[in-house]
Design a protein around this motif. Structure first.
Motif, PDB file in Angstrom:
ATOM      1  N   PHE A 248       0.836  -1.205   0.000  1.00 14.58           N
ATOM      2  CA  PHE A 248       0.000   0.000   0.000  1.00 14.58           C
ATOM      3  C   PHE A 248       0.869   1.253   0.000  1.00 14.58           C
ATOM      4  CE2 PHE A 248      -2.126   3.433   2.289  1.00 14.58           C
ATOM      5  CZ  PHE A 248      -3.258   3.589   1.512  1.00 14.58           C
ATOM      6  N   ILE A 249       1.865   1.287   0.877  1.00 14.37           N
ATOM      7  CA  ILE A 249       2.735   2.457   1.005  1.00 14.37           C
ATOM      8  C   ILE A 249       3.531   2.688  -0.280  1.00 14.37           C
ATOM      9  CG2 ILE A 249       4.710   3.429   2.274  1.00 14.37           C
ATOM     10  CD1 ILE A 249       2.021   3.459   3.815  1.00 14.37           C
ATOM     11  N   GLU A 250       3.871   1.629  -0.992  1.00 15.56           N
ATOM     12  CA  GLU A 250       4.587   1.772  -2.266  1.00 15.56           C
ATOM     13  C   GLU A 250       3.727   2.469  -3.315  1.00 15.56           C
ATOM     14  OE1 GLU A 250       5.720  -2.143  -3.445  1.00 15.56           O
ATOM     15  OE2 GLU A 250       7.309  -2.293  -1.947  1.00 15.56           O
ATOM     16  N   LYS A 251       2.418   2.256  -3.251  1.00 13.28           N
ATOM     17  CA  LYS A 251       1.504   2.769  -4.274  1.00 13.28           C
ATOM     18  C   LYS A 251       0.900   4.118  -3.922  1.00 13.28           C
ATOM     19  CE  LYS A 251       0.094  -1.880  -5.560  1.00 13.28           C
ATOM     20  NZ  LYS A 251      -1.007  -2.834  -5.520  1.00 13.28           N
ATOM     21  N   VAL A 252       0.771   4.420  -2.651  1.00 10.01           N
ATOM     22  CA  VAL A 252       0.047   5.609  -2.216  1.00 10.01           C
ATOM     23  C   VAL A 252       0.994   6.532  -1.448  1.00 10.01           C
ATOM     24  CG1 VAL A 252      -1.866   6.454  -0.794  1.00 10.01           C
ATOM     25  CG2 VAL A 252      -2.094   4.302  -2.036  1.00 10.01           C
ATOM     26  N   LYS A 253       1.008   7.790  -1.838  1.00  5.62           N
ATOM     27  CA  LYS A 253       1.815   8.767  -1.129  1.00  5.62           C
ATOM     28  C   LYS A 253       1.173   9.035   0.232  1.00  5.62           C
ATOM     29  CE  LYS A 253       3.616  13.417  -1.309  1.00  5.62           C
ATOM     30  NZ  LYS A 253       3.389  14.751  -1.805  1.00  5.62           N
ATOM     31  N   VAL A 254       1.952   8.883   1.276  1.00  5.39           N
ATOM     32  CA  VAL A 254       1.445   9.084   2.631  1.00  5.39           C
ATOM     33  C   VAL A 254       1.391  10.577   2.920  1.00  5.39           C
ATOM     34  CG1 VAL A 254       1.902   8.687   5.087  1.00  5.39           C
ATOM     35  CG2 VAL A 254       2.374   6.885   3.421  1.00  5.39           C
ATOM     36  N   ASN A 255       0.235  11.036   3.364  1.00  8.91           N
ATOM     37  CA  ASN A 255       0.058  12.417   3.773  1.00  8.91           C
ATOM     38  C   ASN A 255       0.386  12.487   5.266  1.00  8.91           C
ATOM     39  OD1 ASN A 255      -0.925  14.901   4.674  1.00  8.91           O
ATOM     40  ND2 ASN A 255      -2.621  14.900   3.224  1.00  8.91           N
ATOM     41  N   ARG A 256       1.532  13.033   5.604  1.00 10.27           N
ATOM     42  CA  ARG A 256       1.998  13.056   7.000  1.00 10.27           C
ATOM     43  C   ARG A 256       1.037  13.779   7.939  1.00 10.27           C
ATOM     44  NH1 ARG A 256       4.804   8.789   6.987  1.00 10.27           N
ATOM     45  NH2 ARG A 256       6.478   8.813   5.469  1.00 10.27           N
ATOM     46  N   ARG A 257       0.211  14.639   7.390  1.00  8.87           N
ATOM     47  CA  ARG A 257      -0.765  15.341   8.235  1.00  8.87           C
ATOM     48  C   ARG A 257      -1.726  14.349   8.890  1.00  8.87           C
ATOM     49  NH1 ARG A 257      -5.070  19.965   6.333  1.00  8.87           N
ATOM     50  NH2 ARG A 257      -5.926  20.306   8.390  1.00  8.87           N
ATOM     51  N   TYR A 258      -1.984  13.243   8.223  1.00  8.31           N
ATOM     52  CA  TYR A 258      -2.927  12.245   8.734  1.00  8.31           C
ATOM     53  C   TYR A 258      -2.215  10.988   9.222  1.00  8.31           C
ATOM     54  CZ  TYR A 258      -6.224  15.393   6.596  1.00  8.31           C
ATOM     55  OH  TYR A 258      -6.946  16.500   6.264  1.00  8.31           O
ATOM     56  N   ASP A 259      -0.915  11.088   9.432  1.00 10.47           N
ATOM     57  CA  ASP A 259      -0.115   9.980   9.942  1.00 10.47           C
ATOM     58  C   ASP A 259      -0.021  10.099  11.467  1.00 10.47           C
ATOM     59  OD1 ASP A 259       1.485   7.757   9.908  1.00 10.47           O
ATOM     60  OD2 ASP A 259       3.197   8.719   8.964  1.00 10.47           O
ATOM     61  N   MET A 260       0.319   9.021  12.134  1.00 11.58           N
ATOM     62  CA  MET A 260       0.470   9.063  13.578  1.00 11.58           C
ATOM     63  C   MET A 260       1.803   9.736  13.905  1.00 11.58           C
ATOM     64  SD  MET A 260       0.459   6.010  16.410  1.00 11.58           S
ATOM     65  CE  MET A 260      -1.162   5.452  15.971  1.00 11.58           C
ATOM     66  N   ASN A 261       1.772  10.712  14.805  1.00  9.00           N
ATOM     67  CA  ASN A 261       3.017  11.368  15.173  1.00  9.00           C
ATOM     68  C   ASN A 261       3.604  10.737  16.435  1.00  9.00           C
ATOM     69  OD1 ASN A 261       1.968  12.703  17.546  1.00  9.00           O
ATOM     70  ND2 ASN A 261       0.996  14.189  16.196  1.00  9.00           N
ATOM     71  N   THR A 262       4.802  11.134  16.770  1.00  9.42           N
ATOM     72  CA  THR A 262       5.514  10.539  17.901  1.00  9.42           C
ATOM     73  C   THR A 262       4.780  10.734  19.217  1.00  9.42           C
ATOM     74  OG1 THR A 262       7.586  10.965  16.747  1.00  9.42           O
ATOM     75  CG2 THR A 262       7.755  10.476  19.076  1.00  9.42           C
ATOM     76  N   MET A 263       4.209  11.903  19.413  1.00 13.54           N
ATOM     77  CA  MET A 263       3.487  12.153  20.667  1.00 13.54           C
ATOM     78  C   MET A 263       2.267  11.234  20.794  1.00 13.54           C
ATOM     79  SD  MET A 263       3.839  16.311  21.004  1.00 13.54           S
ATOM     80  CE  MET A 263       2.393  16.411  22.006  1.00 13.54           C
TER      81      MET A 263
END
Length: 74
Positions: free
Chosen positions: A18-33
């Motif tokens: 999935f990650i190979e095909k779709v650009k990850v939008n970091r805004r909607y990714d889990m952050n470290t906090m």
């Protein structure tokens, strides 16, 4: 097959493809906090896994809605 309903290696490959095909939008990714809060939670590990899954689903839903609003395909 090992007889397990779910195979962690299969899940990992699914995510990697999935990650190979779709650009990850970091805004909607889990952050470290957020990750730290889940890891240090007082909930039992099954509740943490379920919460993490639902959190990811909600973030993915928001990302899809934002993409559709921009006129893209989700």
């Amino acid at each position: 097959m090992t007889g397990k309903v779910f195979d962690m290696d299969k899940i990992q490959r699914y995510v990697e493809r999935f990650i190979e095909k779709v650009k990850v939008n970091r805004r909607y990714d889990m952050n470290t906090m957020e990750w730290t809060e889940l890891v240090n939670s007082n909930q039992n590990r099954y509740e943490v896994i379920a919460t993490t899954f639902h959190f990811g689903y909600a973030k993915g839903y928001r990302a899809a809605m934002a993409e559709m609003k921009k006129g893209g395909k989700a």
